[in-house]
Design a protein around this motif. Structure first.
Motif, short mmCIF file in Angstrom:
data_model
loop_
_atom_site.label_atom_id
_atom_site.label_comp_id
_atom_site.label_asym_id
_atom_site.label_seq_id
_atom_site.Cartn_x
_atom_site.Cartn_y
_atom_site.Cartn_z
N VAL A 136 0.85 -1.19 0.00
CA VAL A 136 0.00 0.00 0.00
C VAL A 136 0.88 1.24 0.00
O VAL A 136 1.99 1.21 0.51
N ASN A 137 0.38 2.29 -0.60
CA ASN A 137 1.03 3.59 -0.51
C ASN A 137 0.30 4.34 0.58
O ASN A 137 -0.75 4.92 0.36
N GLY A 138 0.84 4.31 1.77
CA GLY A 138 0.15 4.92 2.88
C GLY A 138 1.10 5.58 3.85
O GLY A 138 2.31 5.67 3.62
N SER A 139 0.53 6.01 4.94
CA SER A 139 1.31 6.65 6.00
C SER A 139 2.20 5.61 6.68
O SER A 139 1.97 4.40 6.53
N PRO A 140 3.18 6.05 7.43
CA PRO A 140 4.00 5.09 8.18
C PRO A 140 3.16 4.18 9.09
O PRO A 140 3.48 3.00 9.22
N THR A 141 2.11 4.72 9.67
CA THR A 141 1.25 3.90 10.52
C THR A 141 0.55 2.81 9.70
O THR A 141 0.49 1.66 10.12
N GLN A 142 0.05 3.18 8.52
CA GLN A 142 -0.61 2.20 7.66
C GLN A 142 0.38 1.13 7.20
O GLN A 142 0.06 -0.06 7.19
N VAL A 143 1.58 1.54 6.84
CA VAL A 143 2.61 0.58 6.42
C VAL A 143 2.94 -0.37 7.58
O VAL A 143 3.08 -1.58 7.39
N ASN A 144 3.01 0.17 8.79
CA ASN A 144 3.28 -0.66 9.96
C ASN A 144 2.21 -1.74 10.12
O ASN A 144 2.52 -2.90 10.36
N TYR A 145 0.95 -1.37 9.97
CA TYR A 145 -0.13 -2.36 10.08
C TYR A 145 -0.06 -3.40 8.97
O TYR A 145 -0.24 -4.60 9.22
N VAL A 146 0.19 -2.95 7.75
CA VAL A 146 0.27 -3.88 6.62
C VAL A 146 1.45 -4.84 6.82
O VAL A 146 1.31 -6.06 6.59
N MET A 147 2.58 -4.32 7.28
CA MET A 147 3.74 -5.18 7.52
C MET A 147 3.47 -6.15 8.66
O MET A 147 3.88 -7.31 8.59
N ALA A 148 2.79 -5.70 9.70
CA ALA A 148 2.47 -6.61 10.81
C ALA A 148 1.59 -7.74 10.31
O ALA A 148 1.78 -8.91 10.68
N PHE A 149 0.64 -7.42 9.44
CA PHE A 149 -0.27 -8.42 8.89
C PHE A 149 0.49 -9.40 7.99
O PHE A 149 0.42 -10.62 8.18
N SER A 150 1.22 -8.87 7.02
CA SER A 150 1.86 -9.76 6.05
C SER A 150 3.07 -10.49 6.64
O SER A 150 3.18 -11.71 6.51
N LEU A 151 3.97 -9.76 7.29
CA LEU A 151 5.15 -10.41 7.85
C LEU A 151 4.76 -11.34 8.99
O LEU A 151 5.32 -12.43 9.13
N GLY A 152 3.78 -10.94 9.78
CA GLY A 152 3.29 -11.82 10.84
C GLY A 152 2.75 -13.12 10.27
O GLY A 152 3.00 -14.20 10.81
N GLY A 153 2.02 -13.02 9.17
CA GLY A 153 1.51 -14.23 8.52
C GLY A 153 2.64 -15.11 8.02
O GLY A 153 2.65 -16.32 8.24
N PHE A 154 3.60 -14.50 7.36
CA PHE A 154 4.73 -15.26 6.82
C PHE A 154 5.50 -15.95 7.94
O PHE A 154 5.80 -17.14 7.87
N THR A 155 5.86 -15.18 8.99
CA THR A 155 6.68 -15.79 10.04
C THR A 155 5.90 -16.82 10.84
O THR A 155 6.49 -17.80 11.31
N ASN A 156 4.60 -16.65 10.97
CA ASN A 156 3.82 -17.67 11.69
C ASN A 156 3.69 -18.95 10.87
O ASN A 156 3.53 -20.03 11.44
N ILE A 157 3.77 -18.83 9.54
CA ILE A 157 3.86 -20.05 8.72
C ILE A 157 5.13 -20.81 9.11
O ILE A 157 5.10 -22.02 9.30
N LEU A 158 6.24 -20.07 9.25
CA LEU A 158 7.48 -20.71 9.68
C LEU A 158 7.32 -21.40 11.02
O LEU A 158 7.78 -22.53 11.21
#
Length: 192
Positions: A136-158
């Motif tokens: 997403v092209n968003g604010s730092p707060t929005q990017v933080n939420y998107v990264m928490a969602f996507s990276l959290g999903g990826f790492t929890n797969i691990l």
């Protein structure tokens, strides 16, 4: 990097390797700084010149893992959404498979959440260095939420995948995750 900097980095690596070796047979909480230094064949003074405490060694280790992964992920070129997602999953899962012994050790030692926190902190500033259609092209707060969602999903797969005694091959997990993402996308599109 000059000779002194190389020696500092080498000492850090030796201390990191020593802690990993000790964690194979002892609980992280029970390992002392003295044990780490002795296993690395370095002094306690050298340990404290390199790290504040043993948690800092884990930070260093998790930083190294992230840097190694990120170097691989930024090598891919932008592609169509599903192809890029498949490639990204492939790189991520292959990396996890290559590093599975270490990741499984972090899981067993209760340090996997620590790795996740380090990766989240390091990924946010690098968000724009990895171009992906789902960013997403968003604010730092929005990017933080998107990264928490996507990276959290990826790492929890691990965590789930490599937390097993006999994890499936990476390709099988990749196919499963792509199927789940397709199903999610289809369910979102059918509600329009």
């Amino acid at each position: 990097m000059n000779g002194k900097q190389r020696m500092v980095e080498q000492s850090k690596q030796w201390l990191c390797d020593a802690l990993i070796k000790l964690m194979e047979t002892e609980d992280f909480q029970d390992i002392s700084i003295t044990e780490i230094a002795q296993t690395a064949e370095l002094s306690r003074k050298t340990f404290y010149h390199s790290f504040k405490n043993k948690e800092a060694v884990i930070n260093y280790l998790c930083d190294q893992l992230f840097e190694q992964y990120f170097e691989q992920i930024i090598q891919q070129r932008p592609q169509a959404s599903e192809i890029m997602l498949s490639t990204t999953f492939g790189i991520f899962l292959s990396f996890g498979w290559q590093k599975r012994t270490l990741i499984q050790l972090l899981i067993r030692q209760g340090l996997f959440d620590h790795m996740n926190e380090v990766w989240q902190r390091k990924a946010i500033p690098r968000y724009n260095q990895f171009t992906a259609p789902w960013h997403v092209n968003g604010s730092p707060t929005q990017v933080n939420y998107v990264m928490a969602f996507s990276l959290g999903g990826f790492t929890n797969i691990l965590r789930v995948w490599l937390g097993q005694d006999n994890p499936e091959p990476p390709e099988k997990i990749k196919d499963l995750m792509l199927s789940a993402v397709r199903q999610l996308a289809d369910s979102l599109n059918s509600n329009q």
